[in-house]
Design an enzyme around this catalytic site. Sequence first.
Site, mmCIF file in Angstrom:
data_model
loop_
_atom_site.group_PDB
_atom_site.id
_atom_site.type_symbol
_atom_site.label_atom_id
_atom_site.label_comp_id
_atom_site.label_asym_id
_atom_site.label_seq_id
_atom_site.Cartn_x
_atom_site.Cartn_y
_atom_site.Cartn_z
ATOM 1 N N ASP A 144 40.640 53.419 16.645
ATOM 2 C CA ASP A 144 42.063 53.489 16.934
ATOM 3 C C ASP A 144 42.730 54.853 16.706
ATOM 4 O O ASP A 144 43.578 55.244 17.491
ATOM 5 C CB ASP A 144 42.795 52.432 16.081
ATOM 6 N N CYS A 199 41.217 40.681 37.682
ATOM 7 C CA CYS A 199 42.624 40.242 37.681
ATOM 8 C C CYS A 199 43.002 39.626 39.026
ATOM 9 O O CYS A 199 43.818 38.705 39.080
ATOM 10 C CB CYS A 199 43.562 41.414 37.382
ATOM 11 N N CYS A 202 46.496 37.826 40.270
ATOM 12 C CA CYS A 202 47.241 37.325 39.104
ATOM 13 C C CYS A 202 48.206 38.389 38.603
ATOM 14 O O CYS A 202 47.930 39.579 38.663
ATOM 15 C CB CYS A 202 46.242 36.956 38.001
ATOM 16 N N CYS A 257 52.926 42.447 19.136
ATOM 17 C CA CYS A 257 53.229 41.443 20.164
ATOM 18 C C CYS A 257 51.937 41.068 20.886
ATOM 19 O O CYS A 257 51.103 41.923 21.179
ATOM 20 C CB CYS A 257 54.231 42.038 21.158
ATOM 21 N N CYS A 264 47.340 35.505 29.473
ATOM 22 C CA CYS A 264 46.171 35.830 30.291
ATOM 23 C C CYS A 264 45.186 34.656 30.373
ATOM 24 O O CYS A 264 44.707 34.163 29.348
ATOM 25 C CB CYS A 264 45.469 37.056 29.712
#
Length: 413
Positions: A144, A199, A202, A257, A264
């Site tokens: 990260d 995806c 969608c 969040c 999904c």
Amino acid sequence: MPGSLNSRLNGPLDSERVVAEAVALGFETAGVATGSRSGHVAHFREWIRAGLHGEMGYLARRSAVERRSDLTRTLDGFRSAVVVAHSYADADPAAGSGDRSRAVVARYARGRDYHHVVGERLEELGDRLEAAAGRPVQRRAYVDTGPVLERDLAQRAGLGWFGKNTMLIHPRRGSYFFLGVLLTDLPLAPSSPFREDHCGSCRRCIDACPTGALLGRHEDGAPVIDARRCISYLTIELRGAVPRHLRPAIGNRVFGCDICQEACPWNESFATPASEPAYMSRPDLDRPSLVELARRLLAMSGKGFQREYAGSPLSRAGRKGMLRNVCVALGNWGDQEAGPVLAAALADPAPLVRAHAAWALGRVGSAEALAALATRREVETDRTVLAEVEAALREAEADDTQGSDVCLDIVDG
Ligand code: B12
Ligand code: SF4
Ligand code: SF4
């Protein structure tokens, strides 16, 4: 351990063995990427140029952008990146409950800090690879925080595709996993990159995002986020005031969040609760009452907060940041019960906290809340807080007038 994994662990030091070692250490999956340059760097630079990173200055620093564009700037002799995925999926009754008197902390942040958990395990993986190689291995581990395009490496290592929510999604695991990267000088063969986009047509994540942060795919195919609007940014990375127009959309999310991941279908079908005990929720972060949480935070000093949340991702927001977030959530709840604790927050030493408490009291709008605001107006010396107090009183007054207009309309009608 299945026989095949066992035999791979005793095999030669190739990519299969590396993946087997990672899985034996508890990572769900892993892969290898080679090539020190990424085809995504121009996109990253454009994103920064457009200012979509907001105040995350560490992303825009010139040296950091350059290091992202060429991994040999970070590890001299770079040959391969081992990319691992560590699941933090949680069944999450919190998000579904819709009880706005309780706080929602994003799944990833309810247990121990993943930087430590994944980081320690990557070091262990490095030690094992070194033992297997029979020579010192040049390496650097990142989770990260480093100047590394982790999702780009993960896609190249075959771990998944970039969803329209910008998350790296694995076709059998969804997206609730952390990524970790071990840059090495080992001459490993690359895994097959993940080339499909699952995806399709969608757009559930885009429609579900309450702040409109997801901007869809760029014409080149890259998903674009305006981080300045993302609740994760607003509640964790932003140091100052949350823009007033975005506060209502934050709801009761006080740290991070997950909405675009909850929406999904790949998570609905494949996310199974993580087995890593370190990511299990601390009891005090499992749907805490907003009023209780505010009381506890108000009673802590900044140092006390850091002691309480040492080893938790929440330490990043700090006491002021967390109280700011909790005030916004209390304002969104808007119940009279929030009044007393917000009135106490209106006297907090930190102007950031007082400013958001003022906004929230305006949303509560009870006689007591308005009285607390009026009293504060007489003694407040900070100009920003004073502006929030006055705006809250003005808006509450306007709401009141609108309310009586409606009544008059009905009487007239
Ligand atoms: C800055 C940051 C944020 C910012 C910005 C988010 C963002 N989407 O960029 C904020 C604070 C908003 C954030 C939020 C979250 N984050 Co964050 N974040 C990062 C960080 C540190 C850098 C990401 C970055 O560089 N963004 C800039 C964009 C431009 O780069 P990118 O995300 O890599 O996107 C690439 C694609 O757009 C791509 N691309 C894709 N397809 C194509 C196609 C073509 C043709 C081209 C040219 C390019 C292209 O190009 C970009 C560069 O590779 C990474 C760790 C890291 N070092 O990578 C974690 C990371 C992305 N975050 C992570 C997580 C878990 C989260 C949250 C879920 C936390 C939470 N619950 O609140 C949310 C999710 C919000 C969301 N929908 O993104 C994980 C994601 C794991 C995964 N499965 O994807 C990461 C990888 C950290 C980790 N080590 O696990 N985050
Ligand atoms: S994390 Fe929340 S605010 Fe951010 S893009 Fe996803 S749904 Fe929107
Ligand atoms: S919700 Fe739909 S569009 Fe969004 S990432 Fe998932 S599959 Fe892709």
